[in-house]
Design a protein around this motif. Sequence first.
Motif, PDB file in Angstrom:
ATOM      1  N   PHE A  88     -78.019 112.425 121.710  1.00 52.94           N
ATOM      2  CA  PHE A  88     -79.241 112.782 120.700  1.00 52.94           C
ATOM      3  C   PHE A  88     -79.332 111.553 119.890  1.00 52.94           C
ATOM      4  CE2 PHE A  88     -75.668 116.568 120.813  1.00 52.94           C
ATOM      5  CZ  PHE A  88     -76.710 117.646 121.220  1.00 52.94           C
ATOM      6  N   PHE A  89     -79.141 110.549 120.066  1.00 52.35           N
ATOM      7  CA  PHE A  89     -79.718 109.361 119.408  1.00 52.35           C
ATOM      8  C   PHE A  89     -81.095 109.114 119.959  1.00 52.35           C
ATOM      9  CE2 PHE A  89     -75.514 108.957 117.799  1.00 52.35           C
ATOM     10  CZ  PHE A  89     -75.780 108.602 116.546  1.00 52.35           C
ATOM     11  N   SER A  90     -81.750 109.324 120.844  1.00 54.46           N
ATOM     12  CA  SER A  90     -83.230 109.201 121.012  1.00 54.46           C
ATOM     13  C   SER A  90     -83.840 110.077 120.081  1.00 54.46           C
ATOM     14  CB  SER A  90     -83.584 109.363 122.551  1.00 54.46           C
ATOM     15  OG  SER A  90     -83.220 110.894 122.924  1.00 54.46           O
ATOM     16  N   ALA A  91     -83.230 111.388 119.972  1.00 51.29           N
ATOM     17  CA  ALA A  91     -84.004 112.311 118.956  1.00 51.29           C
ATOM     18  C   ALA A  91     -83.664 111.691 117.471  1.00 51.29           C
ATOM     19  CB  ALA A  91     -83.475 113.683 119.320  1.00 51.29           C
ATOM     20  N   VAL A  92     -82.634 111.121 117.294  1.00 52.95           N
ATOM     21  CA  VAL A  92     -82.301 110.522 115.844  1.00 52.95           C
ATOM     22  C   VAL A  92     -83.531 109.266 115.560  1.00 52.95           C
ATOM     23  CG1 VAL A  92     -80.981 109.434 114.381  1.00 52.95           C
ATOM     24  CG2 VAL A  92     -80.091 111.294 116.051  1.00 52.95           C
ATOM     25  N   ALA A  93     -83.847 108.765 116.481  1.00 52.67           N
ATOM     26  CA  ALA A  93     -84.563 107.498 116.432  1.00 52.67           C
ATOM     27  C   ALA A  93     -85.958 108.377 116.234  1.00 52.67           C
ATOM     28  CB  ALA A  93     -85.011 106.654 117.627  1.00 52.67           C
ATOM     29  N   PHE A 200     -79.484 117.962 111.670  1.00 51.34           N
ATOM     30  CA  PHE A 200     -80.339 117.046 112.557  1.00 51.34           C
ATOM     31  C   PHE A 200     -80.798 117.950 113.518  1.00 51.34           C
ATOM     32  CE2 PHE A 200     -79.703 116.313 117.243  1.00 51.34           C
ATOM     33  CZ  PHE A 200     -80.547 115.316 117.386  1.00 51.34           C
ATOM     34  N   HIS A 201     -79.920 118.924 114.206  1.00 46.40           N
ATOM     35  CA  HIS A 201     -80.858 120.056 115.183  1.00 46.40           C
ATOM     36  C   HIS A 201     -81.843 121.016 114.383  1.00 46.40           C
ATOM     37  CE1 HIS A 201     -80.665 123.827 117.662  1.00 46.40           C
ATOM     38  NE2 HIS A 201     -80.682 122.813 118.686  1.00 46.40           N
ATOM     39  N   ASN A 202     -81.492 121.291 113.229  1.00 44.43           N
ATOM     40  CA  ASN A 202     -82.927 122.035 112.504  1.00 44.43           C
ATOM     41  C   ASN A 202     -83.740 121.084 112.360  1.00 44.43           C
ATOM     42  OD1 ASN A 202     -80.994 124.222 111.981  1.00 44.43           O
ATOM     43  ND2 ASN A 202     -80.386 123.834 109.990  1.00 44.43           N
ATOM     44  N   LEU A 207     -89.384 120.201 114.137  1.00 43.34           N
ATOM     45  CA  LEU A 207     -90.485 119.071 114.455  1.00 43.34           C
ATOM     46  C   LEU A 207     -90.860 119.219 115.943  1.00 43.34           C
ATOM     47  CD1 LEU A 207     -89.240 116.109 112.020  1.00 43.34           C
ATOM     48  CD2 LEU A 207     -91.317 117.541 111.859  1.00 43.34           C
ATOM     49  N   LEU A 208     -90.424 120.085 116.394  1.00 45.38           N
ATOM     50  CA  LEU A 208     -90.513 120.231 117.926  1.00 45.38           C
ATOM     51  C   LEU A 208     -92.050 120.283 118.289  1.00 45.38           C
ATOM     52  CD1 LEU A 208     -88.864 119.794 120.555  1.00 45.38           C
ATOM     53  CD2 LEU A 208     -88.781 122.460 120.585  1.00 45.38           C
ATOM     54  N   LEU A 229     -92.291 127.764 124.739  1.00 51.67           N
ATOM     55  CA  LEU A 229     -91.438 126.822 124.308  1.00 51.67           C
ATOM     56  C   LEU A 229     -90.605 127.546 123.304  1.00 51.67           C
ATOM     57  CD1 LEU A 229     -91.689 123.037 124.214  1.00 51.67           C
ATOM     58  CD2 LEU A 229     -90.170 124.427 122.600  1.00 51.67           C
ATOM     59  N   LEU A 230     -89.260 127.862 123.237  1.00 57.57           N
ATOM     60  CA  LEU A 230     -88.463 128.581 122.299  1.00 57.57           C
ATOM     61  C   LEU A 230     -87.926 127.661 121.439  1.00 57.57           C
ATOM     62  CD1 LEU A 230     -87.087 131.548 123.912  1.00 57.57           C
ATOM     63  CD2 LEU A 230     -89.057 131.433 122.834  1.00 57.57           C
ATOM     64  N   GLY A 231     -87.337 126.427 121.792  1.00 61.05           N
ATOM     65  CA  GLY A 231     -86.782 125.570 120.928  1.00 61.05           C
ATOM     66  C   GLY A 231     -85.777 124.678 121.556  1.00 61.05           C
ATOM     67  N   VAL A 232     -84.588 124.063 121.300  1.00 64.70           N
ATOM     68  CA  VAL A 232     -83.807 123.258 121.819  1.00 64.70           C
ATOM     69  C   VAL A 232     -82.299 123.842 121.663  1.00 64.70           C
ATOM     70  CG1 VAL A 232     -82.846 120.716 121.859  1.00 64.70           C
ATOM     71  CG2 VAL A 232     -85.038 121.352 121.365  1.00 64.70           C
ATOM     72  N   GLU A 233     -81.432 123.699 122.747  1.00 60.66           N
ATOM     73  CA  GLU A 233     -80.315 124.099 122.737  1.00 60.66           C
ATOM     74  C   GLU A 233     -79.429 123.064 121.994  1.00 60.66           C
ATOM     75  OE1 GLU A 233     -78.918 127.179 124.846  1.00 60.66           O
ATOM     76  OE2 GLU A 233     -80.889 127.419 123.956  1.00 60.66           O
ATOM     77  N   PHE A 234     -77.964 123.580 121.523  1.00 61.55           N
ATOM     78  CA  PHE A 234     -77.435 122.626 120.788  1.00 61.55           C
ATOM     79  C   PHE A 234     -76.701 121.543 121.867  1.00 61.55           C
ATOM     80  CE2 PHE A 234     -76.680 126.570 118.368  1.00 61.55           C
ATOM     81  CZ  PHE A 234     -77.121 126.007 117.028  1.00 61.55           C
ATOM     82  N   ASN A 235     -77.127 121.658 122.955  1.00 64.68           N
ATOM     83  CA  ASN A 235     -76.586 120.423 123.974  1.00 64.68           C
ATOM     84  C   ASN A 235     -77.952 119.623 124.432  1.00 64.68           C
ATOM     85  OD1 ASN A 235     -78.061 122.056 125.823  1.00 64.68           O
ATOM     86  ND2 ASN A 235     -76.474 122.023 127.312  1.00 64.68           N
ATOM     87  N   GLY A 236     -78.846 119.889 123.574  1.00 63.12           N
ATOM     88  CA  GLY A 236     -80.131 119.106 123.821  1.00 63.12           C
ATOM     89  C   GLY A 236     -81.095 119.685 124.858  1.00 63.12           C
ATOM     90  N   ASP A 237     -80.783 120.873 125.720  1.00 64.52           N
ATOM     91  CA  ASP A 237     -81.693 121.035 126.718  1.00 64.52           C
ATOM     92  C   ASP A 237     -82.898 122.139 126.015  1.00 64.52           C
ATOM     93  OD1 ASP A 237     -79.940 120.058 128.641  1.00 64.52           O
ATOM     94  OD2 ASP A 237     -79.039 122.250 129.137  1.00 64.52           O
ATOM     95  N   LEU A 238     -83.883 121.970 126.771  1.00 60.91           N
ATOM     96  CA  LEU A 238     -84.981 122.787 126.322  1.00 60.91           C
ATOM     97  C   LEU A 238     -84.909 124.309 126.688  1.00 60.91           C
ATOM     98  CD1 LEU A 238     -87.672 121.848 124.757  1.00 60.91           C
ATOM     99  CD2 LEU A 238     -88.738 122.103 127.258  1.00 60.91           C
TER     100      LEU A 238
END
Length: 266
Positions: A88-93, A200-202, A207-208, A229-238
């Motif tokens: 997830f650190f690419s999304a953190v950046a 972070f996930h929220n 912002l998606l 597009l609905l969102g992002v799973e908790f494992n990072g999948d679309l």
Amino acid sequence: MITPIPFQEIIEKLNIPAYKYFETIGSTNTTALSWLEEGAADGSIVFANHQQAGKGRKQRHWVTNPGSAIALSIIMKPTQQEKEYLQFFSAVAALALVQVLQEKYQITAQIKWPNDVLIQQRKCAGILLEAAWHGQELAGIVVGIGVNLFPASVPPAYLVQFPATCVQNHTHSSISQFDFLGELITAFSNYRTNFNFDNFHNQWENLLAFRGERVYIIENDESHISGTLLGVEFNGDLRVLTNDAKILTFSAADIQLRPTNDVWEK
């Protein structure tokens, strides 16, 4: 090599443990990975004023013209807790960059899954996460961040797969390359220090880019799947609702994401 004084001042202000500055380099990530394997400290950075072979997903490359952009790699030696969330650190950046754009330059930006930042549906930044291993043991990761700051950083349309822009085109504020660098490193460090997965996930979902909109998925550069597009799973999948009312998930390794109104559709 002479390191610019404004760059040195930012390094000292932020207490960066170590850095490598280059006027010209092939790839900051390649250099950072080698340095990591040699024992670079957590939080060390590699910065280039001119990057000739920047790295992106699926082995894509790009050029960073001199003085026009941020070409940065941050070295991380993750804690045990951080190792649970490495992907997830690419999304953190990306979140850190969106925060800088909003708070410092009053620019509204969004995150195009999995690793781009958009302004008005045009790409202004890309992020690439790479890992270094010692056998089966993780030596650390490198967070590569490229940000288009000035018009000279925007590549010609025929060279890109998604419309591009730069930060300066969307603000009346003056931009300093090295001040922006400091703001970005500070925001990333703060996100890392205060990381909470639920928060972070929220933020990521809120912002998606293209959430709730119709998109199409290009799998393996061939087949297309359309849906909402609905969102992002908790494992990072679309997560996507297809035209035939099925909910499908996709991993970053599988696909390219495009809005259905994409003028670049092929």
